[in-house]
Design an enzyme around this catalytic site. Sequence first.
Site, short mmCIF file in Angstrom:
data_model
loop_
_atom_site.label_atom_id
_atom_site.label_comp_id
_atom_site.label_asym_id
_atom_site.label_seq_id
_atom_site.Cartn_x
_atom_site.Cartn_y
_atom_site.Cartn_z
N TYR A 52 0.76 -1.29 -0.03
CA TYR A 52 0.21 0.00 -0.12
C TYR A 52 0.83 1.22 0.00
O TYR A 52 1.85 1.23 0.67
CB TYR A 52 -0.71 -0.03 1.41
CG TYR A 52 -2.31 -0.10 0.84
CD1 TYR A 52 -3.03 0.44 -0.08
CD2 TYR A 52 -3.30 -1.39 1.39
CE1 TYR A 52 -4.25 0.57 -0.31
CE2 TYR A 52 -4.36 -1.29 1.15
CZ TYR A 52 -4.91 -0.74 0.24
OH TYR A 52 -6.30 -0.68 -0.08
N GLU A 54 -0.62 4.78 -0.62
CA GLU A 54 -1.24 6.09 -0.69
C GLU A 54 -0.51 7.35 -0.62
O GLU A 54 0.27 7.25 0.39
CB GLU A 54 -2.62 6.02 0.00
CG GLU A 54 -3.82 5.36 -0.62
CD GLU A 54 -4.78 5.07 0.56
OE1 GLU A 54 -4.48 4.28 1.40
OE2 GLU A 54 -6.00 5.13 0.20
N ASP A 198 -6.08 13.26 -25.49
CA ASP A 198 -5.76 11.88 -25.03
C ASP A 198 -4.99 10.99 -26.17
O ASP A 198 -5.76 10.67 -27.14
CB ASP A 198 -7.06 11.31 -24.75
CG ASP A 198 -7.41 9.71 -24.54
OD1 ASP A 198 -6.28 8.87 -24.87
OD2 ASP A 198 -8.47 9.24 -24.11
N THR A 224 -3.08 5.73 -22.24
CA THR A 224 -2.94 4.43 -21.42
C THR A 224 -1.66 4.08 -21.64
O THR A 224 -0.81 4.66 -22.41
CB THR A 224 -3.82 3.42 -22.05
OG1 THR A 224 -3.78 3.59 -23.27
CG2 THR A 224 -5.29 3.48 -21.71
N LYS A 227 -1.27 0.02 -25.05
CA LYS A 227 -1.66 -0.22 -26.34
C LYS A 227 -0.44 -0.09 -27.09
O LYS A 227 0.46 -0.93 -27.13
CB LYS A 227 -2.79 0.94 -26.72
CG LYS A 227 -3.95 0.76 -26.24
CD LYS A 227 -5.04 2.17 -26.46
CE LYS A 227 -6.27 1.90 -25.94
NZ LYS A 227 -6.34 2.55 -24.65
N ARG A 233 -1.23 -2.73 -18.50
CA ARG A 233 -2.60 -2.06 -18.42
C ARG A 233 -2.63 -0.96 -17.46
O ARG A 233 -2.52 -1.13 -16.27
CB ARG A 233 -3.54 -3.18 -18.15
CG ARG A 233 -4.88 -2.90 -18.60
CD ARG A 233 -5.64 -4.07 -18.68
NE ARG A 233 -5.32 -4.72 -20.01
CZ ARG A 233 -6.00 -4.33 -21.29
NH1 ARG A 233 -6.86 -3.38 -21.14
NH2 ARG A 233 -5.65 -4.78 -22.20
N1 DSN Z 1 -11.27 0.19 -25.33
C1 DSN Z 1 -10.00 1.10 -26.19
C2 DSN Z 1 -10.05 0.69 -27.43
O1 DSN Z 1 -10.02 -0.38 -27.82
O2 DSN Z 1 -9.71 1.60 -28.27
C3 DSN Z 1 -9.99 2.35 -25.68
O3 DSN Z 1 -10.20 2.68 -24.23
#
Ligand code: DSN
Length: 415
Positions: A52, A54, A198, A224, A227, A233
């Site tokens: 933990y 925080e 984003d 994110t 990707k 993730r």
């Molecule tokens: N779900 C993602 C995508 O497939 O683009 C975006 O958050």
Amino acid sequence: MYDEVRRTDPEIAAVLEAELGRQRDQLEMIASENFTSRAVMETMGSVLTNKYAEGYPGKRYYGGCVHVDEAEMLAKKRAMALFGAERANVQPHSGSTANMTAYLSVLKPGEKILGLSLSHGGHLTHGHPVNFSGLLFEAHHYEVDETTETIDYDRLREQALAERPRMIVGGASAYPRFWDYEKLRSIADEIEAVLVFDMAHIAGLVAGGVHPSPVPHCDLVTSTTHKTLRGPRGGIVLAKKSFFKNVNKMNFPGIQGGPLMHVIAAKAVCFHECMQDSFKTYAKNMVENARVLGEELVERGFHLVSGGTDNHLVLVNVAGKGLTGKDMEHLLEHVGITVNKNTVPFDKESPFVTSGVRVGTPALTSRGMGPDEMRAIAAIMDEAVRAREDEDALAALRGRAAELSAAYPLYQELV
Ligand code: DSN
């Protein structure tokens, strides 16, 4: 690899093994998915999951944080260096909480935002009514032009002047073209709005230097990390210095509790990987593969939204082939290619049916596939559409897809 879980929980071990098999055997072309390195996976599966923490490095609400502090500081330092950002918060659990953090750090509930419509390539968190972003804020949407299928910045400006949102959000989950950040910035400046971008889909391309970066132009940039960046993730928020204090306060304690220290450490591993020359090559190859795949599909009579791609994905309108996106997704899955159905701009079908599929190259490029394989895959897609009533032909195509997968082994060390 799964020895212990096999011993203690055979049911879940079976799931892990089946999923490993699926990832190995299928041609993974969901544009938002990728295969992380073993180092990223090891770090996520490490003892840091027990801790933990925080708060932030040096200012925690728990003792015993000396080592996780080190991991978080490395992740922050590397994120800033990788993207040339003034500040970075690496705690968001996901892209969604990264966006929530960014928005609530500059807006009060009820204020106006302007984002790309989901059905034109945007994202749920860019103001969709069913999402926190549409529930908490008064959301307005810009769209792509019907003819060019690319963002119409003049109309965006007109909308911004008419609606005067407090925040403009750029970025998309299904948009194959470069963004004009200078135009977004000048529109935001004209109405004194905050500019958030984003970059979840394109972050790996930005890191690899094959896509212009939103960082110099925007007040806040979210992403994110799983990707095109190919990390664990999770999410991040990059901020200009003057915005950072509010970002930190809003992420914790505003939105999240204990940060996922195992994931934050894995983000640090990912950012380190992204700084290597091999990642630049990877980023270049993702784009080249998408370009070749797109050209091959066009030659076979498929319509690509906007006519092509500048990034890692193509959005294919399959209506002209007499199919819905849902049909196409099922058909491709049947021959061993995984994609997702996706609305296309001005789609007449519902989001559960759609007229398109989104096809991306990040995962197969990680496996080492190149232009020849993209040509082979475009041919399989085309033949599958033409032979969709012929089970024998589809079985033969499934065999060709399986041969391609087998030629590029995945996670060989995992048994
Ligand atoms: N779900 C993602 C995508 O497939 O683009 C975006 O958050």
